[in-house]
Design an enzyme around this catalytic site. Structure first.
Site, PDB file in Angstrom:
ATOM      1  N   HIS A 364       0.837  -1.204   0.000  1.00 31.17           N
ATOM      2  CA  HIS A 364       0.000   0.000   0.000  1.00 31.17           C
ATOM      3  C   HIS A 364       0.868   1.249   0.000  1.00 31.17           C
ATOM      4  O   HIS A 364       0.585   2.225  -0.697  1.00 31.17           O
ATOM      5  CB  HIS A 364      -0.894   0.055   1.243  1.00 31.17           C
ATOM      6  CG  HIS A 364      -1.708  -1.169   1.446  1.00 31.17           C
ATOM      7  ND1 HIS A 364      -2.309  -1.462   2.641  1.00 31.17           N
ATOM      8  CD2 HIS A 364      -2.019  -2.189   0.625  1.00 31.17           C
ATOM      9  CE1 HIS A 364      -2.956  -2.602   2.535  1.00 31.17           C
ATOM     10  NE2 HIS A 364      -2.788  -3.063   1.336  1.00 31.17           N
ATOM     11  N   GLU A 605      -0.788 -11.763 -17.972  1.00 36.28           N
ATOM     12  CA  GLU A 605       0.204 -11.700 -16.897  1.00 36.28           C
ATOM     13  C   GLU A 605       1.001 -12.977 -16.732  1.00 36.28           C
ATOM     14  O   GLU A 605       2.014 -12.985 -16.029  1.00 36.28           O
ATOM     15  CB  GLU A 605      -0.497 -11.407 -15.564  1.00 36.28           C
ATOM     16  CG  GLU A 605      -1.281 -10.123 -15.539  1.00 36.28           C
ATOM     17  CD  GLU A 605      -2.068  -9.973 -14.251  1.00 36.28           C
ATOM     18  OE1 GLU A 605      -1.518  -9.408 -13.289  1.00 36.28           O
ATOM     19  OE2 GLU A 605      -3.219 -10.443 -14.213  1.00 36.28           O
ATOM     20  N   ASP A 629       3.931  -8.623 -13.448  1.00 36.27           N
ATOM     21  CA  ASP A 629       3.763 -10.056 -13.193  1.00 36.27           C
ATOM     22  C   ASP A 629       4.261 -10.899 -14.359  1.00 36.27           C
ATOM     23  O   ASP A 629       4.828 -11.975 -14.152  1.00 36.27           O
ATOM     24  CB  ASP A 629       2.295 -10.388 -12.900  1.00 36.27           C
ATOM     25  CG  ASP A 629       1.979 -10.325 -11.409  1.00 36.27           C
ATOM     26  OD1 ASP A 629       2.906 -10.552 -10.608  1.00 36.27           O
ATOM     27  OD2 ASP A 629       0.828 -10.053 -11.048  1.00 36.27           O
ATOM     28  N   CYS A 676      -0.141  -2.005 -18.756  1.00 36.08           N
ATOM     29  CA  CYS A 676      -0.367  -1.221 -17.543  1.00 36.08           C
ATOM     30  C   CYS A 676       0.636  -1.536 -16.441  1.00 36.08           C
ATOM     31  O   CYS A 676       0.389  -1.265 -15.273  1.00 36.08           O
ATOM     32  CB  CYS A 676      -1.787  -1.421 -17.025  1.00 36.08           C
ATOM     33  SG  CYS A 676      -2.217  -3.137 -16.688  1.00 36.08           S
TER      34      CYS A 676
END
Length: 757
Positions: A364, A605, A629, A676
């Site tokens: 986070h 991914e 990923d 992205c």
């Protein structure tokens, strides 16, 4: 053997300085192996020599005074070859070199092993014996194992010594030291450390001087009385439920807290100038380690009791510590495991950088730091953070490195980069409202990745043309339960309204791996290859359907929603997910909402999705590559693991070939393809992605104008030539160097950030 190893490592861990740690090593290893000599030679990075640093059996008066270069003597040979050397007669070896005065003439047998930490030879561990014999295989295995066990401990002790100034000639500030971590948010930061310690963790209390010794002493005595009272109350409450032997444990607790024992030790440290929490932490940890080293299991288990008591006292101290934290003008927040809420405690104008010992680029804090544009390093596992209060630090957020005790030259170099970055940012502000297109008119829309409302204003301010990834898991992570459908609708509506009429791509719940919900724990031995992403939500349609319904309802009247499915690895998963989305759409219409069926896409991914990209593209409206990923899975490298961070290369030729394959597959089916991941925000990589045919690049808002500047400075022919040459290269380093040249040739030297050693 394992017990001996464990005891030695535990004892070394108690050492406060590197010399103390080395002294313990030579004593304990000599005793354990029954040899006559044990010596440690440590590598000095400044002279590139191996210094005689600690010994049992040789001349201690020469410690720190003599050294050998790599390749010089037997010790230098061990270091150079990075492998053990086991000799029956050391003097007969061609590399033997006698160090005058050291006193090794009587010793014939020699066994030396390198001490290696993260591919760096820290030193050489040597045992010697007068008897002419080769040490047997078990001896060699023991010393190699001991070296491997001690490498991390020695590395940490070396850094700790650099922080305290011990064992260095650089003065009280210590020697310049670099700690490797994981790049959390790009940029350079120079400032003073503000250490944040978690609640009631004895091992995470920062070292700090007492401002008012009497006040600290009063606070400590009050905390002692409070804990004593708590224990007495519990003892009384359980008096009828425990037998006398068990009840006697509470008397032991109370005796441990007695002013004549631990209490006196803590008080004396406070009187010497240490603040109460730090004094308590030092004393309690010392006693805990003392119990842990005891041979009898019963006594070793008492370490748990001591730790519990210390934690209770610390909790009271923290609750009464109401002194307002003063933040330096340029504060770098440092902690073991920082959370997003901690950032709210420091004024934004004073926060210049963040360092977290634990955590990853997906934590986070890292997500928020990127949104705020604060340079961040995560996973700095070797950082002795509790000793850094108010020390000057430099953060290199481009390469995930922390520089401690920087000398004038290092400071000047990073100050120069920081000044250049600031100048570039001011220059790039003028690009906010201009189109992202090449000099020959090729348009490339730039979107942003978001997850917090804090991202919205910054994204729009940077001229974002849409949202390529809205991380819907963030609102889930910030709660103590699953948000309801209405709560989710309101959150999604805010995002959609903020960017309307621009498109907003919402990824369905992507938990698992390193993103676990506290109220929905997923415990697996290999979480990144386990139950995560679409696998979780397909197994829990009640979660998936509620989320999709909330998205659809939130889009009513706006019609700028796009839905994206994470971690798809086969067509069957996509078919099942699409059926749920169509079901949710029917339900929403039946309830009276007037919404359009939004475009649905798949995140590519995993390698399987690369090879099935065309089949997946037939069934959806767009593909979007999650390069973070995808790179991780293609290279089998955990991108959140600092130990293998140097193997994670998004420029790896295999990654580039996969990216090209996905773009070709999508276009073959007439579908749009975007990206992205972090790669999209790299100006050099953006040139390649443009040439590959990617229709949209989505990135953190901080990088948006940089990528726009890069694209606007070249034409398509230049981009295609750069891609063609890159595809012929065999290593990520070659690709990196090639792209740096392309940027430089097109007036973009300011975007090249060489690693500073």
């Amino acid at each position: 053997m394992l017990e001996i190893l464990r005891n030695i490592v535990q004892e070394v861990n108690t050492a406060e300085t590197l010399p103390a740690a080395l002294e313990i090593i030579v004593q304990r290893v000599r005793d354990a192996m029954g040899t006559e000599v044990c010596t440690v030679y440590m590598h000095d990075p400044e002279t590139n020599r191996f210094v005689f640093e600690a010994t049992e059996g040789l001349n201690k008066s020469l410690v720190g005074k003599i050294s050998m270069a790599a390749g010089e003597g037997l010790v230098g040979r061990v270091a150079e070859r990075e492998e053990p050397l086991n000799l029956e007669v050391a003097t007969a070896h061609r590399s033997f070199r006698l160090l005058e005065g050291i006193g090794e003439e009587p010793f014939s047998a020699f066994l030396g092993v390198p001490i290696i930490h993260r591919r760096e030879v820290l030193g050489v561990l040597v045992v010697q014996q007068q008897e002419k014999r080769r040490f047997d295989e078990s001896d060699e295995a023991f010393l190699v194992t001991m070296s491997a066990q001690l490498a991390g401990v020695i590395a940490h002790a070396r850094v700790t010594g650099a922080v305290s100034g011990a064992n260095s000639g650089a003065g009280a500030g210590g020697v310049p030291t670099k700690i490797a971590g994981i790049a959390g948010a790009p940029g350079i930061a120079i400032g003073r450390a503000v250490v944040v310690s978690p609640v009631a963790d004895l091992y995470a209390v920062p070292q700090r001087r007492a401002q008012d010794r009497r006040a600290e002493l009063r606070a400590f005595k009050l905390a002692l009385r409070s804990v004593r009272k708590d224990i007495e109350q519990v003892a009384e409450k359980l008096g009828t439920q425990l037998n006398p032997e068990e009840h006697a444990l509470f008397d032991v607790y109370l005796r441990i807290l007695d002013d004549a024992t631990i209490g006196t030790e803590v008080a004396s440290r406070i009187k010497a100038g240490q603040w109460a929490q730090g004094a308590l932490s030092e004393v309690m940890i010392q006693h805990i380690k003392h119990f842990e080293r005891m041979e009898q299991s019963y006594l070793r288990e008492r370490a748990v009791d001591v730790k519990d008591l210390g934690t209770r006292v610390l909790a009271y101290l923290q609750s009464t510590d109401t002194e307002r934290q003063e933040f330096p003008e340029a504060s770098i927040l440092v902690g073991e495991e920082l959370t997003a809420s901690v950032l709210g405690e420091i004024p934004r104008e004073k926060l210049v950088g963040i360092i977290s010992v634990k955590g990853s680029g997906n934590s986070h804090v890292a997500i928020l730091a990127r949104a705020m544009g604060v340079p961040t390093v995560m996973g700095a596992v070797d950082l002795p953070y509790t000793r850094l209060e108010d020390q000057e630090l430099i953060i290199d957020g481009y390469y995930g490195e922390v520089h401690m005790n920087p000398d004038a030259a290092i400071r000047r170099r990073f100050a120069g980069i920081l000044a250049d970055d600031q100048a570039i940012s001011e220059e790039l502000e003028s690009l906010r409202d201009v189109a992202c297109e090449t000099t020959d008119g090729k348009r490339l829309p730039l979107w942003v990745n978001t997850g917090l409302m804090a991202d919205v204003a910054r994204s729009l301010d940077q001229g974002a043309e849409g949202v390529g990834l809205y991380r819907t898991e963030v609102p889930f992570l910030l709660r103590e339960r699953f948000p309801s459908e209405e709560e989710q609708r309101q959150i999604y509506r805010s995002q959609l309204e903020a960017f309307a009429p621009l498109p907003v791509t919402m990824r369905t719940l992507d938990i698992g791996g390193d993103k676990a919900l506290p109220y929905f724990p997923i415990e697996e031995e290999n979480p990144f290859l386990g139950w995560r992403g679409i696998r979780v939500t397909l197994d829990h349609p009640e979660i998936f359907l509620v989320q999709v319904r909330a998205m659809l309802k939130a889009s009513e009247g706006l019609d700028n929603l796009r839905i994206m499915l994470p971690m798809i690895s086969n067509v069957a998963e996509l078919d099942e997910a699409m059926e749920f989305i169509r079901r949710a759409y029917r339900e929403v219409l039946e309830e009276g909402s007037v919404v359009k069926m939004p475009p649905v896409g798949v995140m590519v991914e995993v390698p399987a999705a690369v090879y099935q990209a065309r089949a997946l593209a037939r069934k959806v409206d767009f593909l979007s590559v999650g390069s973070n990923d995808l790179t991780q899975y293609l290279l089998a490298v955990d991108r959140n693991n600092a130990r293998v961070a140097d193997l994670y290369h998004a420029y790896h030729p295999a990654v580039l070939q996969a990216l090209q394959a996905v773009a070709d597959a999508a276009h073959a089916e007439g579908k749009l393809v975007g990206i992205c991941g972090e790669l999209a925000g790299d100006p050099g990589a953006a040139v390649l992605l443009l040439a590959m045919g990617y229709d949209v690049l989505s990135m953190n808002a901080t990088n948006l104008t940089r990528v726009k500047k890069a694209i606007r400075n070249l034409n398509m022919e230049t981009a295609r030539t750069a891609l063609a040459q890159a595809m012929l290269l065999e290593s990520s380093d070659e690709v990196h160097e090639h792209l740096a040249g392309v940027l430089a040739e097109n007036g973009l030297q300011s975007f090249i950030h060489p690693r500073l050693d």
